[in-house]
Scaffold this active site. Structure first.
Site, mmCIF file in Angstrom:
data_model
loop_
_atom_site.group_PDB
_atom_site.id
_atom_site.type_symbol
_atom_site.label_atom_id
_atom_site.label_comp_id
_atom_site.label_asym_id
_atom_site.label_seq_id
_atom_site.Cartn_x
_atom_site.Cartn_y
_atom_site.Cartn_z
ATOM 1 N N ILE A 154 -24.742 -12.620 28.376
ATOM 2 C CA ILE A 154 -24.871 -14.426 28.337
ATOM 3 C C ILE A 154 -24.181 -14.399 29.541
ATOM 4 C CG2 ILE A 154 -25.255 -14.708 25.810
ATOM 5 C CD1 ILE A 154 -22.256 -15.375 25.573
ATOM 6 N N ASP A 155 -24.249 -15.695 30.299
ATOM 7 C CA ASP A 155 -23.566 -15.968 31.482
ATOM 8 C C ASP A 155 -22.197 -16.136 31.583
ATOM 9 O OD1 ASP A 155 -26.281 -16.146 32.490
ATOM 10 O OD2 ASP A 155 -26.464 -18.189 32.372
ATOM 11 N N LYS A 156 -21.615 -16.010 32.631
ATOM 12 C CA LYS A 156 -20.101 -15.972 32.528
ATOM 13 C C LYS A 156 -19.641 -17.217 31.963
ATOM 14 C CE LYS A 156 -16.508 -16.873 36.057
ATOM 15 N NZ LYS A 156 -16.208 -17.295 37.733
ATOM 16 N N ARG A 256 -30.882 -22.681 30.911
ATOM 17 C CA ARG A 256 -30.461 -23.780 31.798
ATOM 18 C C ARG A 256 -31.884 -23.985 32.947
ATOM 19 N NH1 ARG A 256 -25.739 -20.250 34.522
ATOM 20 N NH2 ARG A 256 -25.295 -22.147 35.811
#
Length: 345
Positions: A154-156, A256
């Site tokens: 998963i993204d930062k 997103r």
């Protein structure tokens, strides 16, 4: 990529090949600087042009100019005066919020701000550095060097649940479930705008032609990978909406990019245009309210809330859920208070 000074020294020292690309048979004529932008992650066109000018880019073992147009079956090499970076992941004592652990798997609740694996500009301080400190001999998928234990990411700046494999058997078992889209994943997202009903977003996700740091949604299958996100409205606050997203596929930045594509970017998602007021009033009081919310949650409002999968040993479906982190829950409560205060008596 390295600094321009290192590019200038390339011709005077022993050179090491950092990248080798054989151009596809069907490739149309394209300037080499533009071609390499799509092959080298996070490299700007100016940086690539500097490398070409310094003689660090070879085509069929010869230097070329930035205007050179690549042809099918060209062999392109990027050579630099130092060896490629060590891909070994070094252990670091990074605290891990372990939700569940057994002999096969880990489920971790990742905080926002923690990078999942080493990469460009993030060679240490990542979740994977913490994993190799706490656990020995984590497996990794073929071609996935430097990412032991990871079957997804998963993204930062996204918080929430992440599944880790502890051995080769579970790695293969879980990777297949991700490949077949049978892993159950749900996210909570706060998005701009008043979504009136539930829906599904589909399309081919690929890198933007304008900015390679972001992903765009295309209708042309040659420009990306097929993606599906189902969303359900949970709560409305007039100008923003809390939704639950269920992933059918797992592409980079999928939620997103999908929400931006339908005109409802995630709240405070600077990469996809959500870090400014998209809907609402023109009153200064409202602008200050939104600014205050941005300060509370200085990231995209996205949380990987639940995760379910068939266990590699028991063959039983197990499911995990997580609470919203403090920044997300605080902002939600502020929107509830703002909305109720705006309602007529």
């Amino acid at each position: 990529m390295v600094e321009e000074e290192e590019f200038r020294e390339a011709e005077e020292q022993d050179l090491y090949e950092h990248l080798r690309v054989v151009v596809d048979k069907g490739q149309s004529l394209l300037r080499i600087d533009k071609f390499l932008m799509y092959k080298i992650e996070n490299a700007s066109r100016n940086r690539i042009q500097s490398a070409i000018d310094a003689g660090s880019v070879l085509v069929n073992e010869k230097t070329v100019k930035a205007s050179y147009k690549v042809k099918p079956m060209d062999v392109i090499s990027v050579v630099l005066p130092h060896p490629p970076r060590d891909t070994e992941v070094y252990p670091e004592d990074i605290p891990l919020n372990i939700v569940y652990e057994d002999n096969d798997v880990l489920v971790i609740n990742k905080p926002a701000g923690l990078v999942v694996h080493p990469g460009y500009n993030n060679y240490s301080g990542t979740l994977v550095n913490g994993l190799v400190y706490h656990f020995q001999q984590l497996p990794q998928l073929p071609g996935n060097d430097g990412r032991p234990g990871l079957v997804h990411r998963i993204d930062k700046d996204t918080s929430g649940l992440l599944l880790i494999s502890k051995n080769e058997k579970s790695m293969a078992w879980l990777a297949r479930q991700f490949y077949e889209h049978t892993i159950a994943r749900k996210y909570l997202a706060l998005v701009w705008g008043d979504l009136e009903e539930d829906g599904t977003v589909t399309g081919y996700i690929g890198r933007s032609l304008r900015d390679r740091r972001i992903m765009d949604v295309y209708q042309d299958e040659t420009k990306g990978k097929w993606s599906v996100t189902h969303y359900r409205v949970l709560e409305r606050f007039n100008y923003v909406t809390l939704i639950e997203c269920q992933l059918e596929t797992g592409r980079t930045h999928q939620i997103r990019a999908h929400m931006k594509h339908i005109g409802h970017p995630l709240f405070n998602d600077g990469t996809y245009g959500g870090d400014k007021i998209i809907s609402g009033t023109v009153f200064s009081k409202y602008k200050q309210f939104v600014t205050n919310c941005f300060e509370i949650i200085p990231r995209q409002a996205l949380h990987a809330k639940s995760l379910g999968f068939v266990h590699p040993s028991s063959r039983q479906f197990i499911h995990f859920d997580s609470e919203l982190p403090a920044d997300f829950s605080t902002v939600l409560q502020k929107w509830r208070n703002y909305t109720s205060a705006a309602q007529p008596e």
